[in-house]
Design a protein around this motif. Structure first.
Motif, mmCIF file in Angstrom:
data_model
loop_
_atom_site.group_PDB
_atom_site.id
_atom_site.type_symbol
_atom_site.label_atom_id
_atom_site.label_comp_id
_atom_site.label_asym_id
_atom_site.label_seq_id
_atom_site.Cartn_x
_atom_site.Cartn_y
_atom_site.Cartn_z
ATOM 1 N N MET A 249 1.522 -1.001 0.297
ATOM 2 C CA MET A 249 0.120 -0.040 -0.057
ATOM 3 C C MET A 249 0.706 1.525 -0.098
ATOM 4 N N ALA A 250 2.206 1.061 0.521
ATOM 5 C CA ALA A 250 3.016 2.435 0.264
ATOM 6 C C ALA A 250 3.590 2.965 -1.053
ATOM 7 N N VAL A 251 2.794 2.068 -2.217
ATOM 8 C CA VAL A 251 3.171 2.309 -3.354
ATOM 9 C C VAL A 251 2.423 2.249 -3.813
ATOM 10 N N VAL A 252 1.042 1.976 -3.663
ATOM 11 C CA VAL A 252 -0.208 2.769 -3.939
ATOM 12 C C VAL A 252 -0.076 4.195 -4.016
ATOM 13 N N MET A 253 0.283 4.692 -2.780
ATOM 14 C CA MET A 253 0.092 6.210 -1.962
ATOM 15 C C MET A 253 1.078 6.486 -2.827
ATOM 16 N N THR A 254 2.210 6.163 -2.299
ATOM 17 C CA THR A 254 3.622 6.997 -3.519
ATOM 18 C C THR A 254 3.245 7.616 -4.336
ATOM 19 N N ARG A 255 2.767 6.289 -5.851
ATOM 20 C CA ARG A 255 2.226 6.545 -7.153
ATOM 21 C C ARG A 255 1.248 6.722 -7.693
#
Length: 325
Positions: A249-255
């Motif tokens: 989910m960190a990837v979902v947020m940052t991208r």
């Protein structure tokens, strides 16, 4: 009338002809004398006992039909008896007659065969809603589609091309990749011969795609996210590879990704009617002008529905399978 149904879930051989009463149209409905019925993956899943029809829908399989209107229900004024139509239905397509909501019918223009007409509603409604409405596809963007030679995949490639998208598809063989390129995909990846994540990065120069139309789910989801450009949209329409996925989910947020999806069959009649109007205004002119035609794979008689399902499950088809009633 004759219809094809099943008493208990199982393999294709559970599909057998049955005799049932001809349904009668209620207000806002039409009774269609069916010429052809489309065969779709949800029909297979229903036959396997994993996709029951929604409340009030016919237990007979079949989600799209073409034919001529036999009887108008109360209040229907936009169609005439004998008029050729195709329709998205919630069930009942594998039969000599089928009920359809008038608002879910589209007129069959001259030059469009009734076999082709029956192959349009399910894929056209699905692709239009999920790529252009849920996925917010815009001219100049790039779309990744899995199952590039399926009914959905071929429609997404053709419709995407017409509306200015660069469409990348994945297929399971070099032969299917070649067909996908002929049909309208800009790029086709043989997922059995190479890593589609790496190929998407190569094709897009490392940028990634704007939208993924995913029919696999499962462990494909995390790989799909690696294919997305910043602000990309991931749209799920089936979970043939599994209903659960593990993602960062960190990837979902940052991208700044958007994860969405939908199923069509259980949506309200009002929603489907509005979707039909959107298609009639935006995509149907391509059909009327002869520019958009479904890719046709095979035609089976109604009594050969089991063979049609077996062909779909074998995965060798390219485009749409229909039953001739």
């Amino acid at each position: 009338m004759t219809a094809v149904g099943f008493d208990a879930p199982g393999g294709p051989d559970v599909l057998t002809p049955v005799t049932v009463p001809v349904p009668q149209p209620g207000p806002g409905e039409v009774l269609v004398k069916v010429a052809f019925a489309g065969v779709n993956r949800p029909d297979v899943v229903q036959r396997q006992g994993k996709y029951p029809p929604p409340p009030g829908a016919s237990p007979i399989p079949g989600l799209e039909i073409s034919g001529r209107i036999a009887v108008l229900g109360e209040g229907v004024t936009e169609f005439l008896p004998g008029q050729a139509v195709c329709a998205l239905v919630s069930g009942g397509g594998y039969a000599e007659y089928c009920l359809a909501k008038a608002a879910h019918c589209l007129p069959v223009p001259e030059g469009l065969g009734l076999d082709e007409a029956a192959a349009l509603p399910e894929t056209l409604f699905t692709v239009w809603h999920n790529v252009f409405e849920r996925g917010y596809a815009r001219d100049g963007e790039t779309l990744l589609v899995h199952g590039g030679t399926s009914g959905i995949g071929t429609m997404a490639a053709m419709l995407g091309k017409y509306f200015g998208l660069t469409v990348i598809v994945t297929c399971g063989s070099a032969e299917k990749c070649a067909r996908a390129l002929e049909i309208g995909a800009a790029h086709a990846i043989d997922y059995k011969a190479c890593d589609f994540v790496e190929e998407v990065a190569r094709i897009t120069g490392g940028r990634g795609v704007d939208i993924v139309l995913d029919m696999v789910g499962g462990d494909y989801v995390a790989r799909n996210l690696k294919c997305l450009a910043p602000d990309g949209r991931h749209v799920t329409i089936a979970v043939q590879g599994g209903a659960k996925a593990e993602i960062n989910m960190a990837v979902v947020m940052t991208r700044r990704y958007t994860l969405t999806g939908s199923t069509l069959r259980a949506r309200s009649d009002a929603f489907k009617g509005l979707l039909a109007q959107e298609i009639l205004a935006n995509a149907w002119p391509l059909v009327e002008e002869g520019e958009l035609r479904p890719v046709m794979d095979a035609r089976f008689a109604l009594g050969e529905a089991a063979a049609a399902h077996a062909r779909m499950e074998a995965g060798d088809h390219v485009g749409k399978i229909v039953l001739e009633i």
